[in-house]
Design a protein around this motif. Structure first.
Motif, PDB file in Angstrom:
ATOM      1  N   LYS A 106       0.848  -1.184  -0.266  1.00 19.31           N
ATOM      2  CA  LYS A 106       0.104  -0.457  -0.306  1.00 19.31           C
ATOM      3  C   LYS A 106       0.587   1.448  -0.673  1.00 19.31           C
ATOM      4  O   LYS A 106       1.317   1.210   0.604  1.00 19.31           O
ATOM      5  CB  LYS A 106      -0.674   0.372   1.290  1.00 19.31           C
ATOM      6  CG  LYS A 106      -1.758  -0.919   1.132  1.00 19.31           C
ATOM      7  CD  LYS A 106      -3.053  -1.123   0.779  1.00 19.31           C
ATOM      8  CE  LYS A 106      -4.338  -2.020   0.811  1.00 19.31           C
ATOM      9  NZ  LYS A 106      -4.953  -2.662  -0.118  1.00 19.31           N
ATOM     10  N   VAL A 107       0.052   2.315  -0.583  1.00 19.96           N
ATOM     11  CA  VAL A 107       1.258   3.206  -0.288  1.00 19.96           C
ATOM     12  C   VAL A 107       0.851   3.835   0.385  1.00 19.96           C
ATOM     13  O   VAL A 107      -0.556   4.677   0.490  1.00 19.96           O
ATOM     14  CB  VAL A 107       0.757   4.236  -2.037  1.00 19.96           C
ATOM     15  CG1 VAL A 107       1.356   5.996  -2.260  1.00 19.96           C
ATOM     16  CG2 VAL A 107       1.882   3.409  -3.784  1.00 19.96           C
ATOM     17  N   ILE A 108       1.541   4.927   1.285  1.00 24.13           N
ATOM     18  CA  ILE A 108       0.884   5.774   2.749  1.00 24.13           C
ATOM     19  C   ILE A 108       1.223   6.749   2.589  1.00 24.13           C
ATOM     20  O   ILE A 108       2.810   7.192   2.368  1.00 24.13           O
ATOM     21  CB  ILE A 108       1.392   4.892   3.587  1.00 24.13           C
ATOM     22  CG1 ILE A 108       1.322   3.599   3.694  1.00 24.13           C
ATOM     23  CG2 ILE A 108       0.703   5.639   5.138  1.00 24.13           C
ATOM     24  CD1 ILE A 108       0.008   3.209   3.828  1.00 24.13           C
ATOM     25  N   ASP A 143      -3.223   4.883  -1.402  1.00 17.40           N
ATOM     26  CA  ASP A 143      -4.057   3.960   0.163  1.00 17.40           C
ATOM     27  C   ASP A 143      -4.712   5.148   1.027  1.00 17.40           C
ATOM     28  O   ASP A 143      -5.771   4.486   1.898  1.00 17.40           O
ATOM     29  CB  ASP A 143      -3.313   2.849   0.190  1.00 17.40           C
ATOM     30  CG  ASP A 143      -3.426   2.000  -1.149  1.00 17.40           C
ATOM     31  OD1 ASP A 143      -4.424   2.287  -1.677  1.00 17.40           O
ATOM     32  OD2 ASP A 143      -1.789   2.200  -2.442  1.00 17.40           O
ATOM     33  N   ALA A 144      -3.606   5.279   1.951  1.00 15.65           N
ATOM     34  CA  ALA A 144      -3.837   6.440   3.048  1.00 15.65           C
ATOM     35  C   ALA A 144      -2.572   7.919   2.929  1.00 15.65           C
ATOM     36  O   ALA A 144      -1.920   7.289   2.772  1.00 15.65           O
ATOM     37  CB  ALA A 144      -4.051   5.432   4.388  1.00 15.65           C
ATOM     38  N   GLY A 183     -14.203   7.183   0.640  1.00 16.59           N
ATOM     39  CA  GLY A 183     -13.201   6.053   0.615  1.00 16.59           C
ATOM     40  C   GLY A 183     -11.922   4.853  -0.163  1.00 16.59           C
ATOM     41  O   GLY A 183     -11.662   4.282  -0.019  1.00 16.59           O
ATOM     42  N   LYS A 184     -12.300   6.165  -1.286  1.00 17.01           N
ATOM     43  CA  LYS A 184     -10.851   5.568  -1.953  1.00 17.01           C
ATOM     44  C   LYS A 184      -9.543   5.797  -1.262  1.00 17.01           C
ATOM     45  O   LYS A 184      -8.643   5.180  -1.518  1.00 17.01           O
ATOM     46  CB  LYS A 184     -11.060   7.037  -3.297  1.00 17.01           C
ATOM     47  CG  LYS A 184     -11.483   7.193  -4.334  1.00 17.01           C
ATOM     48  CD  LYS A 184     -11.187   8.200  -5.526  1.00 17.01           C
ATOM     49  CE  LYS A 184     -12.694   8.633  -6.060  1.00 17.01           C
ATOM     50  NZ  LYS A 184     -11.775   9.245  -7.397  1.00 17.01           N
ATOM     51  N   VAL A 185      -9.430   7.029  -0.669  1.00 20.61           N
ATOM     52  CA  VAL A 185      -8.254   6.728  -0.181  1.00 20.61           C
ATOM     53  C   VAL A 185      -8.668   7.596   2.372  1.00 20.61           C
ATOM     54  O   VAL A 185      -9.592   7.696   2.486  1.00 20.61           O
ATOM     55  CB  VAL A 185      -7.823   8.020  -0.430  1.00 20.61           C
ATOM     56  CG1 VAL A 185      -7.717   9.586  -0.022  1.00 20.61           C
ATOM     57  CG2 VAL A 185      -5.503   8.195   0.455  1.00 20.61           C
ATOM     58  N   LEU A 186      -8.133   5.683   2.784  1.00 22.80           N
ATOM     59  CA  LEU A 186      -8.395   6.419   4.270  1.00 22.80           C
ATOM     60  C   LEU A 186      -7.610   7.804   4.913  1.00 22.80           C
ATOM     61  O   LEU A 186      -5.856   7.919   4.344  1.00 22.80           O
ATOM     62  CB  LEU A 186      -7.577   5.138   5.126  1.00 22.80           C
ATOM     63  CG  LEU A 186      -8.806   3.978   4.513  1.00 22.80           C
ATOM     64  CD1 LEU A 186      -8.156   2.532   5.144  1.00 22.80           C
ATOM     65  CD2 LEU A 186     -10.081   3.980   5.213  1.00 22.80           C
ATOM     66  N   GLN A 215      -2.725   0.590  13.821  1.00 22.03           N
ATOM     67  CA  GLN A 215      -3.829   1.432  13.555  1.00 22.03           C
ATOM     68  C   GLN A 215      -4.585   1.259  12.649  1.00 22.03           C
ATOM     69  O   GLN A 215      -5.079   0.948  12.439  1.00 22.03           O
ATOM     70  CB  GLN A 215      -4.777   2.685  14.540  1.00 22.03           C
ATOM     71  CG  GLN A 215      -6.322   3.262  14.445  1.00 22.03           C
ATOM     72  CD  GLN A 215      -6.659   1.796  15.360  1.00 22.03           C
ATOM     73  OE1 GLN A 215      -6.011   1.432  16.593  1.00 22.03           O
ATOM     74  NE2 GLN A 215      -7.889   1.449  15.021  1.00 22.03           N
ATOM     75  N   LEU A 216      -3.648   1.884  11.243  1.00 21.24           N
ATOM     76  CA  LEU A 216      -3.775   2.195  10.022  1.00 21.24           C
ATOM     77  C   LEU A 216      -3.810   0.893   9.689  1.00 21.24           C
ATOM     78  O   LEU A 216      -4.323   0.273   9.014  1.00 21.24           O
ATOM     79  CB  LEU A 216      -2.798   3.019   9.194  1.00 21.24           C
ATOM     80  CG  LEU A 216      -3.155   3.226   7.861  1.00 21.24           C
ATOM     81  CD1 LEU A 216      -4.504   3.564   7.514  1.00 21.24           C
ATOM     82  CD2 LEU A 216      -2.159   4.200   7.610  1.00 21.24           C
ATOM     83  N   LYS A 217      -2.953   0.187  10.048  1.00 23.03           N
ATOM     84  CA  LYS A 217      -3.009  -1.293   9.688  1.00 23.03           C
ATOM     85  C   LYS A 217      -3.906  -2.139   9.803  1.00 23.03           C
ATOM     86  O   LYS A 217      -4.540  -2.849   8.839  1.00 23.03           O
ATOM     87  CB  LYS A 217      -1.520  -1.973   9.961  1.00 23.03           C
ATOM     88  CG  LYS A 217      -1.076  -3.367   9.878  1.00 23.03           C
ATOM     89  CD  LYS A 217       0.126  -3.865  10.366  1.00 23.03           C
ATOM     90  CE  LYS A 217      -0.232  -5.187  10.135  1.00 23.03           C
ATOM     91  NZ  LYS A 217       1.445  -5.290  11.117  1.00 23.03           N
TER      92      LYS A 217
END
Length: 260
Positions: free
Chosen positions: A7-9, A186-187, A217-220, A253-255
């Motif tokens: 995922k791209v963070i 992703d987030a 919800g496309k990105v968190l 938490q994000l994970k």
């Protein structure tokens, strides 16, 4: 499925503060995208130099960020020697405490809750009447801490230790905005209210599209704590928030959220 795997963070914190987040994301198989929406500029303000001169008069010094510590010691290298023996030191959290320890000073107070409110709670049992408290910080910080201390009878001396500014080069932030809208991120993690507000302000005429990307919800969004979460909430954006306000807890938490 590991929540951050592949995922791209997006990491919006200042470049010199992003190393720990980058390592945690990589350790969990994610791809860190560091795009600071905030720059910290050390600043030898008159008020900071004045605090340096008055170090010996202070009963307490409170550091609310590593940046305030680093700036003070940069422009006042003999600060530790100037402090009197009864002066005590409080820090807002463990990260600031580690930097304080690097300068050979031990913290007398580290609150359970790493916020201004948490610090004030720790001071409730301490007599602050007529006590002098020096607080080096950015003048963009909230007034909760100095106001609370003054209500307890303290004389609070605020010193401007650094400036929080928007990045001078906005091109990378513009690119991040486009990539969020296109669903390539992703987030996005936020570690202070300014990292939030700067991003949305710098989005310009794409602000609504950016807000909708989060809402749909496309990105968190992940926020380090409730104070950072507030500007997101005001735009109607939900965000993941840890029970302990640290970068590591926020990413864990994000994970967790991304594993569902």
């Amino acid at each position: 499925m590991n929540g951050l795997e592949g995922k791209v963070i997006g990491i919006t914190r200042p470049l010199e503060r992003s190393q720990a987040a980058v390592e945690i994301v990589q350790d969990h198989g994610g791809i860190p995208l560091v795009v600071p929406t905030l720059e910290l500029e050390a600043f030898a303000s008159d008020s900071l130099m004045d605090l340096c001169q008055r170090a010996g008069e202070q009963d307490w010094i409170i550091f609310t960020s590593p940046a305030s510590l680093e700036s003070l010691f940069k422009y006042c290298p003999d600060f530790k020697e100037k402090l009197n023996t009864h002066c005590q030191v409080a820090v807002i959290g463990p990260r600031t405490e580690r930097v304080l320890n690097d300068y050979g000073i031990q913290a007398d107070i580290v609150p359970e809750d790493y916020t201004a409110e948490g610090l004030l709670k720790e001071f409730q049992g301490i007599d602050l009447d007529k006590k002098k408290i020096g607080v080096p910080r950015t003048f963009k910080a909230r007034d909760v801490l100095p106001e609370g201390l003054r209500k307890m009878g303290a004389t609070v001396y605020l010193a401007e230790a650094y400036k929080s500014t928007k990045p001078h080069d906005t091109s990378r932030v513009q690119l991040l905005v486009d990539e969020i809208i296109q669903g390539k991120v992703d987030a996005v993690t936020f570690t202070s209210p300014l990292t939030v507000t700067n991003l949305f302000e710098m989005a310009g005429d794409k602000k609504e599209q950016l807000i909708n990307s989060f809402k749909e919800g496309k990105v968190l969004a992940a926020a380090i704590g409730p104070i950072t979460q507030k500007p997101l909430e005001e735009m109607g954006i939900k965000s993941a928030i840890p029970s302990k306000y640290t970068v590591k807890a926020m990413l864990m938490q994000l994970k967790e959220e991304m594993s569902h």
